[in-house]
Design a protein around this motif. Structure first.
Motif, short mmCIF file in Angstrom:
data_model
loop_
_atom_site.label_atom_id
_atom_site.label_comp_id
_atom_site.label_asym_id
_atom_site.label_seq_id
_atom_site.Cartn_x
_atom_site.Cartn_y
_atom_site.Cartn_z
N ASP A 29 0.86 -1.18 0.00
CA ASP A 29 0.00 0.00 0.00
C ASP A 29 0.90 1.23 0.00
N PHE A 30 0.65 2.18 -0.90
CA PHE A 30 1.39 3.44 -0.89
C PHE A 30 0.49 4.52 -0.30
N GLY A 31 1.03 5.23 0.71
CA GLY A 31 0.22 6.20 1.45
C GLY A 31 0.00 7.48 0.68
N ARG A 32 -1.12 8.13 0.97
CA ARG A 32 -1.41 9.46 0.42
C ARG A 32 -0.52 10.50 1.07
N ALA A 33 -0.13 11.49 0.29
CA ALA A 33 0.70 12.59 0.78
C ALA A 33 1.92 12.07 1.53
N GLN A 34 2.50 11.04 0.96
CA GLN A 34 3.70 10.44 1.52
C GLN A 34 4.74 10.32 0.42
N LEU A 35 6.02 10.48 0.79
CA LEU A 35 7.12 10.15 -0.12
C LEU A 35 7.64 8.78 0.29
N THR A 36 7.43 7.80 -0.58
CA THR A 36 7.86 6.43 -0.32
C THR A 36 9.07 6.13 -1.21
N ASP A 190 4.17 20.33 0.95
CA ASP A 190 3.52 21.63 0.70
C ASP A 190 2.35 21.52 -0.27
N LEU A 191 2.43 20.61 -1.23
CA LEU A 191 1.37 20.50 -2.25
C LEU A 191 0.48 19.27 -2.03
N GLY A 192 0.84 18.42 -1.06
CA GLY A 192 -0.01 17.27 -0.75
C GLY A 192 0.04 16.15 -1.77
#
Ligand code: ADP
Ligand code: ADP
Length: 232
Positions: A29-36, A190-192
């Motif tokens: 699962d890749f999270g929202r507003a996350q840098l993975t 900053d930009l989500g």
């Protein structure tokens, strides 16, 4: 709810005795507003995973859902449309159009989709990436780091649900790499935006909120809020 998921993702290249199982059952699962960040040795399946998640390659089996939409069985035509608007991609080799200026390259996804350019979004992205003074230059007149920042701005201009970046700093010196990574991180904070990047460099992965480790086509572990020393 995650922005993108893979379930039991398998990708086999070739057939018979020479078949290569590049992905061997990946669940993520890749999270929202996350840098993975995704790390792993050469040949572990990192690029294949990114290409399957971004609709650039079709998995052999399993499911890929991006922004609530199952993409693994879409037609090429549907995928092309999706990639123009909902998915951004950054390549190691920038892939800019050499005859177009930085500004024209950044606007390209919108122009191809015949979508209007939101000037406020354009200005925000250009400012965030620090390219205000370079908009009328062509790629050959820009440094590698500037070219990759143009490519990152292009990936973000249409407000895609998620941006995938495959070794975005692989061709860059450490200072240019820091600029690109700082921009990717700020696009999240900053930009989500939601961003997933492949890298083999711990210093690059240290910018991520979460680092996943791939080996032999399988996910082997993860780290949250890492720094470079914990990744090494
Ligand atoms: P990484 O990005 O981690 O280096 P890749 O996803 O590029 O790994 O490759 C995973 C495995 O799949 C490797 O064994 C590679 O040789 C193989 N592979 C990748 N692309 C292809 C292809 N187009 N045809 C055949 N084998 C491939
Ligand atoms: P600024 O927001 O001041 O321009 P940067 O662009 O250098 O800062 O960095 C953006 C974000 O990336 C920072 O908020 C920080 O969380 C993260 N960051 C910066 N440098 C590093 C580093 N060397 N390792 C890991 N994360 C970093």
């Amino acid at each position: 709810e995650p922005i993108a998921t893979a379930r039991e993702l398998v990708k086999v290249y070739g057939a018979g005795e020479t078949a290569v199982r590049a992905l061997d059952g990946v669940d993520v699962d890749f999270g929202r507003a996350q840098l993975t960040a995704i790390m792993g040795p050469s040949g572990s399946g990192k690029s294949t995973l990114m290409h399957c998640m971004a609709g650039l390659d079709t998995p052999t089996s399993g499911s890929v859902v991006v922004d609530g939409v199952e993409i693994s069985r879409m037609s090429q035509r549907q995928l092309t449309k999706l990639r123009r608007t909902r998915i951004g991609f950054v390549f190691q080799s920038y892939n800019l159009v050499p005859t177009l200026t930085a500004e024209e390259n950044i606007r390209l996804p919108l122009d191809i989709a015949r979508a209007p350019v939101d000037q406020e979004r354009f200005d925000t992205v250009v400012r965030a990436v620090g390219l205000e003074d370079r908009l009328h230059h062509r790629p050959t007149e820009l440094s590698g780091g500037q070219q990759q920042r143009v490519a990152a701005a292009r990936a973000l201009i249409a407000r895609p649900a998620v941006v995938f970046a495959d070794e975005p700093t692989g061709n860059l010196d450490s200072r240019s790499a820091a600029e690109v990574l700082g921009f990717l991180r700020s696009s999240v904070e900053d930009l989500g935006q939601s961003v997933v990047m492949v890298t083999h460099e711990p210093t690059a992965a240290a910018y991520a909120h979460r680092v996943l480790f791939l080996a032999d086509g399988r996910l082997e572990g993860e780290l949250l809020d890492p720094d470079a020393s914990t990744i090494l």
